[in-house]
Design an enzyme around this catalytic site. Structure first.
Site, mmCIF file in Angstrom:
data_model
loop_
_atom_site.group_PDB
_atom_site.id
_atom_site.type_symbol
_atom_site.label_atom_id
_atom_site.label_comp_id
_atom_site.label_asym_id
_atom_site.label_seq_id
_atom_site.Cartn_x
_atom_site.Cartn_y
_atom_site.Cartn_z
ATOM 1 C CD GLN A 250 -2.885 -1.011 -0.063
ATOM 2 O OE1 GLN A 250 -2.847 -1.878 -0.934
ATOM 3 N NE2 GLN A 250 -3.668 0.038 -0.154
ATOM 4 C CG HIS A 253 -1.947 3.660 -2.976
ATOM 5 N ND1 HIS A 253 -2.842 3.956 -3.971
ATOM 6 C CD2 HIS A 253 -2.348 2.473 -2.463
ATOM 7 C CE1 HIS A 253 -3.747 2.993 -4.066
ATOM 8 N NE2 HIS A 253 -3.470 2.076 -3.163
ATOM 9 C CD GLU A 318 -7.856 4.157 2.587
ATOM 10 O OE1 GLU A 318 -8.502 4.183 1.529
ATOM 11 O OE2 GLU A 318 -6.672 4.547 2.665
ATOM 12 C CG HIS A 319 -6.756 -0.032 3.450
ATOM 13 N ND1 HIS A 319 -6.007 0.981 2.880
ATOM 14 C CD2 HIS A 319 -7.788 -0.249 2.609
ATOM 15 C CE1 HIS A 319 -6.566 1.351 1.749
ATOM 16 N NE2 HIS A 319 -7.654 0.623 1.551
ATOM 17 C CG ASP A 352 -6.939 -1.190 -2.508
ATOM 18 O OD1 ASP A 352 -7.809 -0.675 -1.788
ATOM 19 O OD2 ASP A 352 -5.725 -0.935 -2.407
ATOM 20 C CG HIS A 411 -41.981 27.803 14.951
ATOM 21 N ND1 HIS A 411 -41.314 28.880 14.435
ATOM 22 C CD2 HIS A 411 -41.258 26.702 14.588
ATOM 23 C CE1 HIS A 411 -40.237 28.464 13.793
ATOM 24 N NE2 HIS A 411 -40.181 27.139 13.866
#
Length: 426
Positions: A250, A253, A318-319, A352, A411
């Protein structure tokens, strides 16, 4: 107490970089707002060396691109999309409209209404993110979105064939070969040739992510996305080769992608750096992955699984891969994560690319308050109500007193009108 054998960059260093991105994006958005297609064309030429007669791909061009691809590529894309579509359909079926009579004469309900139009960004840049076509376009279509448009940047001045094929196969109604902040802004605010959408989704680099943040409110977004994050939680049953492989897998990336290990095993923690160095010698994307690990990698040693959960929830990555004797312990006890990968048999790459769960996930601790992209993101939960005349009088008297309590005279007048009108018998 957890022990850090390695830490990534400080929050202050990251904030300084974010500030520069914010300023650049603000200028681009303003330019597209003011000059429309003219600005989009200039920006595309500047950043991507791309200025075609039309940024929208014709149906003939799309078909030609698809026809030139190997059949295996088409089959693989179709397989992946079928997995994402299948899981998304199960998710959609779990979301139900309701109508209930909460008390005699009071009918309340909600409908789950698809957003009318969505713009999906499919990143290019360092890698052609073919899978992002499945994750956004397929999911939006399963949710029932009527108009789904999609943008992806050119690849070295060429049409990224596999990405365009995936966008078309996923069901995109319009495909534009356009990238970056200019693509996000054009979809959000519209130009002379691109009709604006109600929502923009999809991952991207720091500039694309910042564009979503600045455009949010004018249009809806899926979530605020930053660099890819990967956490491996491991104990003595895990092997260091797998841990290193999955973190580096990862880290490729981008140079700002954080990777972390939380472990109860001191020996595993101490051997990880050496194993990562060994794998970097042969990893084709080592230049990027090595910088990501050096700048943003963390190794944390904890005393037990309870402390592992606490530290993992603080990171809210995230992961999260769980390589422990009892992975289900983390499924049952963790609360802050984008997606869990339980056991050594699975990994982040499956999520992914192909297995069926969505890869557009919360980063920068957004997992503390949101999940990732799914069909529910494309649905508006809208409530309605109706009551009988008799109940309107009953509810109205409560409303009168509660409005008076808060000083809302207008109201109260709405309630009083109903009480007076419906108290009389025809």
């Amino acid at each position: 107490m957890p022990t850090y054998l390695k830490r990534g960059k400080s929050d202050q260093e990251k904030q300084e970089a974010d500030t520069k991105v914010q300023q650049a994006v603000q200028g681009i958005i303003h330019d597209v707002e003011q000059r429309g297609d003219e600005a989009v064309r200039e920006l595309s030429e500047k950043f991507d060396k791309w200025s075609p007669e039309s940024f929208r791909l014709s149906s003939e061009t799309i078909q030609q691109v698809i026809d030139e691809l190997p059949q295996q590529v088409i089959d693989d894309i179709a397989f992946a999309q079928s997995q994402i579509q299948n899981f998304a359909r199960y998710q959609r079926e779990s979301i139900q409209d309701i109508e209930v009579e909460t008390r005699p004469g009071v009918i309340l309900g909600h409908k789950n209404i698809p957003v009318n139009s969505v713009g999906c960004y499919i990143p290019g840049g360092r890698y052609p993110m073919v899978a992002s076509s499945h994750m956004s376009i397929v999911t939006a279509k399963v949710a029932g979105v009527e108009r789904v448009i999609a943008c992806t940047p050119p690849s070295n001045g060429e049409i990224p064939a596999a990405t365009v094929a995936a966008m078309h196969m996923a069901g995109a109604d319009e495909i534009y070969l356009l990238g970056g902040v200019q693509a996000m802004t054009a979809m959000a605010v519209g130009t002379e040739t691109i009709q604006p959408v109600d929502m923009i989704v999809g991952p991207g680099n720091a500039f694309v992510a910042e564009a979503k943040r600045q455009l949010y409110g004018r249009v809806g977004i899926d979530l605020f996305a930053g660099p890819t994050e990967t956490l491996v939680i491991a104990d003595e049953t895990a092997d260091v080769e797998m841990v290193a492989t999955d973190i580096l897998g990862q880290a490729e990336h981008g140079p700002t992608s954080p990777g972390a290990l939380i472990t109860t095993s001191q020996s595993l923690a101490e051997s990880l750096e050496e194993e990562i160095a060994r794998q970097l010698k042969t990893l084709p994307t080592a230049e990027v992955a090595e910088q990501a690990w050096q700048d943003n990698g963390s190794i944390i040693v904890v005393e037990n699984v309870e402390e592992a959960v606490q530290e993992a929830d603080k990171l809210a990555y995230e992961h999260v891969e769980v390589l422990t004797r009892d992975p289900d312990y983390f499924l049952e006890n963790m609360t802050n994560y984008g997606a869990l990968f339980l056991g050594p048999e699975t990994n982040v790459a499956y999520g992914d690319k192909v297995i069926g769960t969505n890869h557009t996930l919360p980063t920068k601790q957004a997992a503390k308050y949101t999940g990732g992209l799914w069909v529910g993101k494309f649905l508006k939960n809208c409530t309605y109500q109706r009551v009988t005349r008799e109940v309107s009088v009953e509810i109205g008297k409560y409303a009168e007193r509660l409005c008076e309590l808060e000083g809302f005279k207008g109201h109260k007048a709405q309630a009083s009108l109903r009480v007076q009108r419906y108290s009389t018998t025809d």
